[in-house]
Motif scaffolding. Sequence first.
Motif, PDB file in Angstrom:
ATOM      1  N   THR A   3       0.819  -1.201   0.000  1.00 49.61           N
ATOM      2  CA  THR A   3       0.000   0.000   0.000  1.00 49.61           C
ATOM      3  C   THR A   3       0.857   1.257   0.000  1.00 49.61           C
ATOM      4  O   THR A   3       1.654   1.491   0.897  1.00 49.61           O
ATOM      5  CB  THR A   3      -0.998   0.011   1.159  1.00 49.61           C
ATOM      6  N   THR A   4       0.645   2.020  -1.081  1.00 52.03           N
ATOM      7  CA  THR A   4       1.427   3.228  -1.258  1.00 52.03           C
ATOM      8  C   THR A   4       0.674   4.432  -0.738  1.00 52.03           C
ATOM      9  O   THR A   4       1.144   5.544  -0.817  1.00 52.03           O
ATOM     10  CB  THR A   4       1.753   3.433  -2.745  1.00 52.03           C
ATOM     11  N   GLY A   5      -0.502   4.197  -0.208  1.00 57.60           N
ATOM     12  CA  GLY A   5      -1.279   5.324   0.285  1.00 57.60           C
ATOM     13  C   GLY A   5      -2.456   4.837   1.104  1.00 57.60           C
ATOM     14  O   GLY A   5      -2.748   3.643   1.137  1.00 57.60           O
ATOM     15  N   THR A   6      -3.113   5.752   1.782  1.00 57.38           N
ATOM     16  CA  THR A   6      -4.293   5.402   2.560  1.00 57.38           C
ATOM     17  C   THR A   6      -5.519   5.575   1.675  1.00 57.38           C
ATOM     18  O   THR A   6      -5.653   6.588   0.984  1.00 57.38           O
ATOM     19  CB  THR A   6      -4.436   6.360   3.761  1.00 57.38           C
ATOM     20  N   VAL A   7      -6.373   4.585   1.702  1.00 62.23           N
ATOM     21  CA  VAL A   7      -7.572   4.650   0.883  1.00 62.23           C
ATOM     22  C   VAL A   7      -8.636   5.496   1.578  1.00 62.23           C
ATOM     23  O   VAL A   7      -8.937   5.302   2.744  1.00 62.23           O
ATOM     24  CB  VAL A   7      -8.113   3.230   0.609  1.00 62.23           C
ATOM     25  N   GLN A   8      -9.169   6.480   0.837  1.00 60.24           N
ATOM     26  CA  GLN A   8     -10.126   7.412   1.436  1.00 60.24           C
ATOM     27  C   GLN A   8     -11.567   7.160   1.037  1.00 60.24           C
ATOM     28  O   GLN A   8     -12.472   7.469   1.784  1.00 60.24           O
ATOM     29  CB  GLN A   8      -9.767   8.849   1.018  1.00 60.24           C
ATOM     30  N   GLN A  79      -6.658   5.361  -7.638  1.00 59.73           N
ATOM     31  CA  GLN A  79      -6.237   3.973  -7.770  1.00 59.73           C
ATOM     32  C   GLN A  79      -7.334   3.186  -8.461  1.00 59.73           C
ATOM     33  O   GLN A  79      -8.502   3.289  -8.094  1.00 59.73           O
ATOM     34  CB  GLN A  79      -5.948   3.382  -6.393  1.00 59.73           C
ATOM     35  N   LEU A  80      -6.934   2.428  -9.487  1.00 61.60           N
ATOM     36  CA  LEU A  80      -7.875   1.583 -10.208  1.00 61.60           C
ATOM     37  C   LEU A  80      -7.466   0.144  -9.953  1.00 61.60           C
ATOM     38  O   LEU A  80      -6.318  -0.215 -10.174  1.00 61.60           O
ATOM     39  CB  LEU A  80      -7.793   1.837 -11.722  1.00 61.60           C
ATOM     40  N   CYS A  81      -8.393  -0.655  -9.469  1.00 63.69           N
ATOM     41  CA  CYS A  81      -8.074  -2.066  -9.269  1.00 63.69           C
ATOM     42  C   CYS A  81      -9.060  -2.921 -10.052  1.00 63.69           C
ATOM     43  O   CYS A  81     -10.266  -2.865  -9.820  1.00 63.69           O
ATOM     44  CB  CYS A  81      -8.110  -2.403  -7.781  1.00 63.69           C
ATOM     45  N   PHE A  82      -8.542  -3.668 -11.020  1.00 62.60           N
ATOM     46  CA  PHE A  82      -9.368  -4.546 -11.857  1.00 62.60           C
ATOM     47  C   PHE A  82      -9.146  -5.979 -11.423  1.00 62.60           C
ATOM     48  O   PHE A  82      -7.996  -6.411 -11.330  1.00 62.60           O
ATOM     49  CB  PHE A  82      -8.966  -4.393 -13.326  1.00 62.60           C
ATOM     50  N   SER A  83     -10.217  -6.690 -11.148  1.00 61.36           N
ATOM     51  CA  SER A  83     -10.012  -8.084 -10.745  1.00 61.36           C
ATOM     52  C   SER A  83     -11.010  -9.008 -11.429  1.00 61.36           C
ATOM     53  O   SER A  83     -12.125  -8.607 -11.774  1.00 61.36           O
ATOM     54  CB  SER A  83     -10.104  -8.211  -9.237  1.00 61.36           C
ATOM     55  N   ASN A 118       1.215   5.827 -13.050  1.00 61.88           N
ATOM     56  CA  ASN A 118       2.481   5.980 -12.328  1.00 61.88           C
ATOM     57  C   ASN A 118       2.921   4.693 -11.638  1.00 61.88           C
ATOM     58  O   ASN A 118       4.100   4.412 -11.525  1.00 61.88           O
ATOM     59  CB  ASN A 118       2.386   7.074 -11.265  1.00 61.88           C
ATOM     60  N   GLU A 119       1.959   3.968 -11.096  1.00 61.91           N
ATOM     61  CA  GLU A 119       2.288   2.702 -10.433  1.00 61.91           C
ATOM     62  C   GLU A 119       1.407   1.628 -11.024  1.00 61.91           C
ATOM     63  O   GLU A 119       0.249   1.880 -11.373  1.00 61.91           O
ATOM     64  CB  GLU A 119       2.054   2.822  -8.921  1.00 61.91           C
ATOM     65  N   PHE A 120       1.969   0.440 -11.116  1.00 56.45           N
ATOM     66  CA  PHE A 120       1.265  -0.625 -11.830  1.00 56.45           C
ATOM     67  C   PHE A 120       1.694  -1.961 -11.263  1.00 56.45           C
ATOM     68  O   PHE A 120       2.886  -2.257 -11.235  1.00 56.45           O
ATOM     69  CB  PHE A 120       1.647  -0.527 -13.312  1.00 56.45           C
ATOM     70  N   GLU A 121       0.760  -2.731 -10.799  1.00 60.04           N
ATOM     71  CA  GLU A 121       1.123  -4.038 -10.257  1.00 60.04           C
ATOM     72  C   GLU A 121       0.141  -5.112 -10.706  1.00 60.04           C
ATOM     73  O   GLU A 121      -1.072  -4.937 -10.625  1.00 60.04           O
ATOM     74  CB  GLU A 121       1.163  -3.975  -8.731  1.00 60.04           C
ATOM     75  N   SER A 131      -5.549  -9.757 -10.804  1.00 57.83           N
ATOM     76  CA  SER A 131      -5.903  -8.482 -10.213  1.00 57.83           C
ATOM     77  C   SER A 131      -4.801  -7.491 -10.586  1.00 57.83           C
ATOM     78  O   SER A 131      -3.622  -7.764 -10.404  1.00 57.83           O
ATOM     79  CB  SER A 131      -6.080  -8.695  -8.706  1.00 57.83           C
ATOM     80  N   ILE A 132      -5.210  -6.377 -11.156  1.00 56.22           N
ATOM     81  CA  ILE A 132      -4.251  -5.370 -11.606  1.00 56.22           C
ATOM     82  C   ILE A 132      -4.562  -4.056 -10.902  1.00 56.22           C
ATOM     83  O   ILE A 132      -5.696  -3.577 -10.942  1.00 56.22           O
ATOM     84  CB  ILE A 132      -4.294  -5.202 -13.134  1.00 56.22           C
ATOM     85  N   THR A 133      -3.567  -3.513 -10.224  1.00 52.86           N
ATOM     86  CA  THR A 133      -3.759  -2.269  -9.492  1.00 52.86           C
ATOM     87  C   THR A 133      -2.867  -1.201 -10.099  1.00 52.86           C
ATOM     88  O   THR A 133      -1.676  -1.414 -10.292  1.00 52.86           O
ATOM     89  CB  THR A 133      -3.409  -2.468  -8.006  1.00 52.86           C
ATOM     90  N   ALA A 134      -3.468  -0.058 -10.405  1.00 55.61           N
ATOM     91  CA  ALA A 134      -2.698   1.028 -11.016  1.00 55.61           C
ATOM     92  C   ALA A 134      -3.053   2.336 -10.328  1.00 55.61           C
ATOM     93  O   ALA A 134      -4.205   2.560  -9.965  1.00 55.61           O
ATOM     94  CB  ALA A 134      -3.025   1.110 -12.501  1.00 55.61           C
ATOM     95  N   ILE A 135      -2.044   3.162 -10.123  1.00 57.86           N
ATOM     96  CA  ILE A 135      -2.277   4.464  -9.483  1.00 57.86           C
ATOM     97  C   ILE A 135      -1.723   5.568 -10.367  1.00 57.86           C
ATOM     98  O   ILE A 135      -0.671   5.416 -10.979  1.00 57.86           O
ATOM     99  CB  ILE A 135      -1.573   4.549  -8.102  1.00 57.86           C
ATOM    100  N   ARG A 136      -2.443   6.660 -10.405  1.00 62.37           N
ATOM    101  CA  ARG A 136      -1.870   7.882 -10.982  1.00 62.37           C
ATOM    102  C   ARG A 136      -1.955   8.959  -9.913  1.00 62.37           C
ATOM    103  O   ARG A 136      -3.019   9.263  -9.381  1.00 62.37           O
ATOM    104  CB  ARG A 136      -2.621   8.284 -12.247  1.00 62.37           C
ATOM    105  N   TRP A 137      -0.786   9.538  -9.584  1.00 64.89           N
ATOM    106  CA  TRP A 137      -0.717  10.589  -8.571  1.00 64.89           C
ATOM    107  C   TRP A 137      -0.948  11.941  -9.211  1.00 64.89           C
ATOM    108  O   TRP A 137      -0.667  12.151 -10.379  1.00 64.89           O
ATOM    109  CB  TRP A 137       0.661  10.577  -7.887  1.00 64.89           C
ATOM    110  N   LYS A 138      -1.430  12.850  -8.399  1.00 63.90           N
ATOM    111  CA  LYS A 138      -1.623  14.218  -8.890  1.00 63.90           C
ATOM    112  C   LYS A 138      -0.337  14.999  -8.755  1.00 63.90           C
ATOM    113  O   LYS A 138       0.436  14.796  -7.853  1.00 63.90           O
ATOM    114  CB  LYS A 138      -2.712  14.908  -8.065  1.00 63.90           C
TER     115      LYS A 138
END
Lengths: 138, 133
Positions: A3-8, A79-83, A118-121, A131-138
């Motif tokens: 986890t690169t951040g807290t989910v809000q 954060q986008l998580c596709f599963s 920016n991040e992709f796992e 399951s693919i999780t991707a984040i784009r930071w502002k």
Amino acid sequence: MRTTGTVQKTETVPIQSSSDVVVVRQRVRAWTTDMKFSLVEQTKIITAASELGRNTLEHGGGGKMELSLVVNGARQGIQLCFSDQGPGIADIAQALKDGYSTGQGMGLGLSGSKRLMNEFEIDSKPGVGTSITAIRWK
Amino acid sequence: MERIPILRMGNYLLVTIQVDMHDKLALTLQDDLTNRITEVNAKGVLIDISSLEIVDSFIGRTLANIASMAKVLDAETVVVGMQPAVAITLVELGMSLPGIRTALNVESGMEYLRETVTGHEESDEDDGDSTED
Ligand SMILES: Nc1ncnc2c1ncn2[C@@H]1O[C@H](COP(=O)(O)OP(=O)(O)OP(=O)(O)O)[C@@H](O)[C@H]1O
Ligand SMILES: [Mg+2]
């Protein structure tokens, strides 16, 4: 993803048909607009979501997208998580190569959406799902 | 069934994509356009994508398929109005839209078609006026 951040805040969009992929794009559009991403950033994030959503449908046999607002210190991101519970990806490195496709595609969806975010796992087990999780930071 | 309208203007077919197309709708457009080209013996196809907020690999591939099928049927295709943000994203995605002719807007797209099409237009029964100047 480590986890690169807290989910809000989160929202789940089911992906069972090609019109659900349209809904995926619309929801990501709404979120990125609310989060005040620039137009180019919005376009990149929506395009990545469209590619990953289509993969969930076509290769994963359907599944869902989970949208989250993540916060890391002063930074905010989407954060986008596709599963899915589909066949999984046997060789992730190969699937990430530009031009690699097991279907009729151009094999740009996975590698391209990785570039757009920016991040992709990728977390995938053959026979269990992907399951693919991707984040784009502002 | 949901369809994207195709307008005919003389030898040309015009399509304005105004909705966020799901994949099946894009495939229907591809089939419809191919049929219309043969039906009306179209020489040019103009596709206006200025309302499209994104072009992903599927739409990109569909546009490329339309252009190459049109080519086989002796029609030129031009895609007009791609938004700058869409173009930037397409490049990063890794799609170069090979074989697709693009133009900034409808006017320059039509101009391109007129130039390319009149070039190999020898005898056209139903068309009396010459567009040369
Ligand atoms: N959710 C998934 N489940 C199983 N396999 C997947 C999944 N997502 C991607 N893959 C595998 O990874 C490969 C590469 O995916 P990618 O999106 O890059 O290409 P594509 O979908 O085949 O073509 P394109 O997206 O360019 O139309 C796919 O062909 C498929 O084998
Ligand atoms: Mg794909």
